[in-house]
Design a protein around this motif. Structure first.
Motif, PDB file in Angstrom:
ATOM      1  N   TYR A   1       3.275   4.672  -7.051  1.00 46.77           N
ATOM      2  CA  TYR A   1       3.018   3.279  -6.727  1.00 46.77           C
ATOM      3  C   TYR A   1       2.948   2.446  -7.996  1.00 46.77           C
ATOM      4  CZ  TYR A   1      -1.802   4.282  -8.109  1.00 46.77           C
ATOM      5  OH  TYR A   1      -2.916   4.648  -8.816  1.00 46.77           O
ATOM      6  N   LYS A   2       3.136   1.135  -7.799  1.00 49.31           N
ATOM      7  CA  LYS A   2       3.058   0.184  -8.907  1.00 49.31           C
ATOM      8  C   LYS A   2       2.292  -1.034  -8.446  1.00 49.31           C
ATOM      9  CE  LYS A   2       5.899  -2.366 -12.242  1.00 49.31           C
ATOM     10  NZ  LYS A   2       7.280  -2.661 -12.693  1.00 49.31           N
ATOM     11  N   LEU A   3       1.281  -1.461  -9.204  1.00 48.10           N
ATOM     12  CA  LEU A   3       0.434  -2.595  -8.845  1.00 48.10           C
ATOM     13  C   LEU A   3       1.071  -3.898  -9.307  1.00 48.10           C
ATOM     14  CD1 LEU A   3      -3.041  -1.136  -9.893  1.00 48.10           C
ATOM     15  CD2 LEU A   3      -1.879  -0.940  -7.688  1.00 48.10           C
TER      16      LEU A   3
ATOM     17  N   LEU B   1       5.399   0.944  -3.174  1.00 47.47           N
ATOM     18  CA  LEU B   1       5.528   2.396  -3.044  1.00 47.47           C
ATOM     19  C   LEU B   1       6.998   2.778  -3.149  1.00 47.47           C
ATOM     20  CD1 LEU B   1       3.105   3.061  -0.045  1.00 47.47           C
ATOM     21  CD2 LEU B   1       2.572   2.948  -2.488  1.00 47.47           C
ATOM     22  N   SER B   2       7.277   3.817  -3.900  1.00 45.90           N
ATOM     23  CA  SER B   2       8.661   4.252  -4.070  1.00 45.90           C
ATOM     24  C   SER B   2       8.686   5.691  -4.528  1.00 45.90           C
ATOM     25  CB  SER B   2       9.378   3.359  -5.092  1.00 45.90           C
ATOM     26  OG  SER B   2      10.692   3.813  -5.340  1.00 45.90           O
ATOM     27  N   ALA B   3       9.877   6.282  -4.409  1.00 47.95           N
ATOM     28  CA  ALA B   3      10.058   7.625  -4.962  1.00 47.95           C
ATOM     29  C   ALA B   3       9.957   7.556  -6.480  1.00 47.95           C
ATOM     30  CB  ALA B   3      11.396   8.197  -4.522  1.00 47.95           C
ATOM     31  N   LYS B   4       9.469   8.593  -7.100  1.00 45.27           N
ATOM     32  CA  LYS B   4       9.233   8.577  -8.549  1.00 45.27           C
ATOM     33  C   LYS B   4      10.504   8.319  -9.335  1.00 45.27           C
ATOM     34  CE  LYS B   4       5.172  11.592  -8.429  1.00 45.27           C
ATOM     35  NZ  LYS B   4       4.576  12.882  -8.835  1.00 45.27           N
ATOM     36  N   GLU B   5      11.640   8.859  -8.830  1.00 42.61           N
ATOM     37  CA  GLU B   5      12.886   8.672  -9.585  1.00 42.61           C
ATOM     38  C   GLU B   5      13.472   7.276  -9.400  1.00 42.61           C
ATOM     39  OE1 GLU B   5      13.854  10.754  -5.678  1.00 42.61           O
ATOM     40  OE2 GLU B   5      12.374  10.909  -7.291  1.00 42.61           O
ATOM     41  N   ASN B   6      12.987   6.531  -8.407  1.00 44.56           N
ATOM     42  CA  ASN B   6      13.527   5.196  -8.144  1.00 44.56           C
ATOM     43  C   ASN B   6      12.675   4.077  -8.703  1.00 44.56           C
ATOM     44  OD1 ASN B   6      15.641   6.359  -6.720  1.00 44.56           O
ATOM     45  ND2 ASN B   6      14.569   6.218  -4.755  1.00 44.56           N
ATOM     46  N   LEU B   7      11.439   4.327  -9.003  1.00 43.54           N
ATOM     47  CA  LEU B   7      10.544   3.281  -9.477  1.00 43.54           C
ATOM     48  C   LEU B   7      10.814   2.999 -10.952  1.00 43.54           C
ATOM     49  CD1 LEU B   7       8.249   1.449  -8.543  1.00 43.54           C
ATOM     50  CD2 LEU B   7       6.649   3.118  -9.474  1.00 43.54           C
TER      51      LEU B   7
ATOM     52  N   LEU C   1      -5.340   6.448  -3.762  1.00 38.26           N
ATOM     53  CA  LEU C   1      -3.884   6.583  -3.740  1.00 38.26           C
ATOM     54  C   LEU C   1      -3.427   7.773  -4.578  1.00 38.26           C
ATOM     55  CD1 LEU C   1      -2.751   2.838  -4.005  1.00 38.26           C
ATOM     56  CD2 LEU C   1      -2.851   4.290  -1.976  1.00 38.26           C
ATOM     57  N   ASN C   2      -4.054   7.983  -5.723  1.00 43.02           N
ATOM     58  CA  ASN C   2      -3.698   9.137  -6.556  1.00 43.02           C
ATOM     59  C   ASN C   2      -3.928  10.443  -5.800  1.00 43.02           C
ATOM     60  OD1 ASN C   2      -2.995   7.476  -8.700  1.00 43.02           O
ATOM     61  ND2 ASN C   2      -5.046   7.566  -9.624  1.00 43.02           N
ATOM     62  N   GLU C   3      -5.018  10.510  -5.016  1.00 46.83           N
ATOM     63  CA  GLU C   3      -5.319  11.728  -4.256  1.00 46.83           C
ATOM     64  C   GLU C   3      -4.348  11.901  -3.086  1.00 46.83           C
ATOM     65  OE1 GLU C   3      -9.067  13.752  -1.774  1.00 46.83           O
ATOM     66  OE2 GLU C   3      -9.408  12.046  -3.139  1.00 46.83           O
ATOM     67  N   ILE C   4      -4.001  10.800  -2.421  1.00 48.97           N
ATOM     68  CA  ILE C   4      -3.095  10.890  -1.272  1.00 48.97           C
ATOM     69  C   ILE C   4      -1.688  11.312  -1.707  1.00 48.97           C
ATOM     70  CG2 ILE C   4      -1.925   9.534   0.517  1.00 48.97           C
ATOM     71  CD1 ILE C   4      -4.454   7.906   0.830  1.00 48.97           C
ATOM     72  N   PHE C   5      -1.204  10.742  -2.840  1.00 51.97           N
ATOM     73  CA  PHE C   5       0.169  10.995  -3.281  1.00 51.97           C
ATOM     74  C   PHE C   5       0.299  12.239  -4.152  1.00 51.97           C
ATOM     75  CE2 PHE C   5       0.749   6.146  -2.974  1.00 51.97           C
ATOM     76  CZ  PHE C   5       1.047   6.255  -1.616  1.00 51.97           C
TER      77      PHE C   5
ATOM     78  N   SER D   1      10.270  10.331   4.714  1.00 54.79           N
ATOM     79  CA  SER D   1      10.699  11.594   4.106  1.00 54.79           C
ATOM     80  C   SER D   1       9.520  12.468   3.682  1.00 54.79           C
ATOM     81  CB  SER D   1      11.597  11.313   2.894  1.00 54.79           C
ATOM     82  OG  SER D   1      10.881  10.599   1.897  1.00 54.79           O
ATOM     83  N   VAL D   2       8.306  11.856   3.638  1.00 54.06           N
ATOM     84  CA  VAL D   2       7.109  12.610   3.257  1.00 54.06           C
ATOM     85  C   VAL D   2       6.400  13.076   4.533  1.00 54.06           C
ATOM     86  CG1 VAL D   2       4.915  12.528   2.029  1.00 54.06           C
ATOM     87  CG2 VAL D   2       6.878  11.241   1.155  1.00 54.06           C
ATOM     88  N   ASN D   3       6.359  14.369   4.750  1.00 56.41           N
ATOM     89  CA  ASN D   3       5.763  14.936   5.969  1.00 56.41           C
ATOM     90  C   ASN D   3       4.287  15.288   5.792  1.00 56.41           C
ATOM     91  OD1 ASN D   3       8.251  14.797   7.334  1.00 56.41           O
ATOM     92  ND2 ASN D   3       8.890  16.749   6.393  1.00 56.41           N
TER      93      ASN D   3
END
Length: 352
Positions: free
Chosen positions: A107-109, A117-123, A96-100, A78-80
């Motif tokens: 993301y969550k470690l 990796l997940s959508a912000k509303e789903n994590l 990762l912070n720069e890419i996203f 979904s991310v183009n």
């Protein structure tokens, strides 16, 4: 012979050198692996990409940083966004912070170099929750159990009822304590939750009073027999003890037949206390040696204690058994009731 010894010595020396080189190589390899494992996601890598697909960028990061990404293909597709980045000796988290940045991904470690990796509303994020467990009266409930529902995360409150636990922001806390009703509280993102427990009013089993305390009837070990006052009052006997005849197993009651004489009762055989084998009578908490003064119609219930376990509170006086008698009393809110019981007898001298 001399040449043979020299050749053998050279051969041995060569083998020793090979083994030494192999040991050093293995040691360096182990050190390298330990360093990679220790560095993990904190290590710095160099990454140069120009208009690359997001999946390709993640694949390259996995190889360079020795990590693994866990994600749903739909979330990534979904991310183009195309990845264009040129960094040297930069930590993986910063890359990762720069890419996203500017996307809906986060993301969550996790342990073992796993990155989710997940959508912000789903994590779902874990949050630290503090609070206090109290009773309805306001007093703290020490050592209450706080558990995250559906997990193995369990803690106990301190002596003042305070607790601190880590739980998912959409999780549920289950709080319980002995003598209180269990309660479940949704977290809903809160970082402070104060809990009030109510006392449990469940009737678990029938309770029998024994001495100064009470026990569940199913757990009681002493031999206790209880007779209701109605069973005693419906018999026309001079003494209420005579009415127990044949109603209590292991209790022997003998009437001498003499007018006005009390019946002889044996609960534990012949005793040795002062040569007296009669039991101890306790009427409404008062000790008696004889209860011929008591009217059978005034008795509410009679309890017969037959063994040492149930008689222990009364000491040596209970060596021959104990008969507990509770008399009838007026009750608040009930109307006064007057009843009359009378018996008439006729005696004739057979040989005057």
């Amino acid at each position: 012979m001399k040449k043979t010894k020299t050749g053998s010595a050279l051969k041995t020396s060569g083998i020793f050198k090979v083994l030494l080189i192999m040991k050093l190589t293995i040691a360096l390899l182990l050190i390298s692996l330990v360093q990679v494992s220790a560095n993990g996601l904190s290590q710095s890598i160099t990454l140069k990409l120009n208009n690359a697909e997001l999946k390709k960028a993640l694949f390259i990061i996995e190889r360079k940083a020795n990590c693994r990404f866990l994600y749903n293909d739909d979330a990534i597709s979904s991310v183009n966004t195309k990845v264009t980045i040129n960094v040297e000796n930069t930590r993986v988290t910063n890359i990762l912070n720069e890419i996203f940045a500017g996307t809906n991904l986060t993301y969550k470690l996790l342990d073992n170099h796993l990155i989710v990796l997940s959508a912000k509303e789903n994590l779902i994020q874990d949050i630290k929750i503090k609070g206090k467990v109290s009773a309805l009266s306001g007093e703290s409930v020490p050592a209450a159990t706080i558990r995250v529902k559906g997990t193995n995360v369990v803690i106990s409150a301190d002596a003042n009822g305070n607790f601190s636990i880590t739980a998912p922001e959409n999780g549920t806390l289950v709080i319980s304590s002995i003598g209180y009703n269990q309660i479940e509280i949704p977290v809903t993102g809160r970082t402070e939750i104060n809990v009030i427990l109510t006392a449990s009013e469940k009737v678990l089993d029938q309770v029998v009073v024994v001495g100064y305390g009470s026990q569940r009837k199913i757990d009681i070990t002493g031999a206790v027999v209880q007779i209701k006052g109605e069973e005693v009052a419906k018999q026309s006997t001079f003494s209420p003890i005579s009415a127990l005849q044949g109603k209590v197993a292991g209790v022997q009651i003998t009437n001498s037949g003499s007018p006005g004489s009390a019946p002889e009762i044996r609960i534990r055989g012949v005793g040795t206390v002062y040569g007296n084998a009669n039991p101890l009578y306790v009427v409404d908490g008062i000790w008696y040696d004889d209860i011929s003064f008591l009217n059978s119609a005034d008795i509410d219930n009679i309890s017969v204690l037959k063994d040492a376990s149930s008689e222990s509170i009364y000491g040596i006086r209970a060596a021959n058994g104990v008969i507990l008698i509770t008399t009838k009393k007026g009750r608040k809110g009930e109307k006064a009731v007057i009843s009359y019981n009378g018996y008439v007898g006729n005696q004739v001298v057979t040989n005057q």
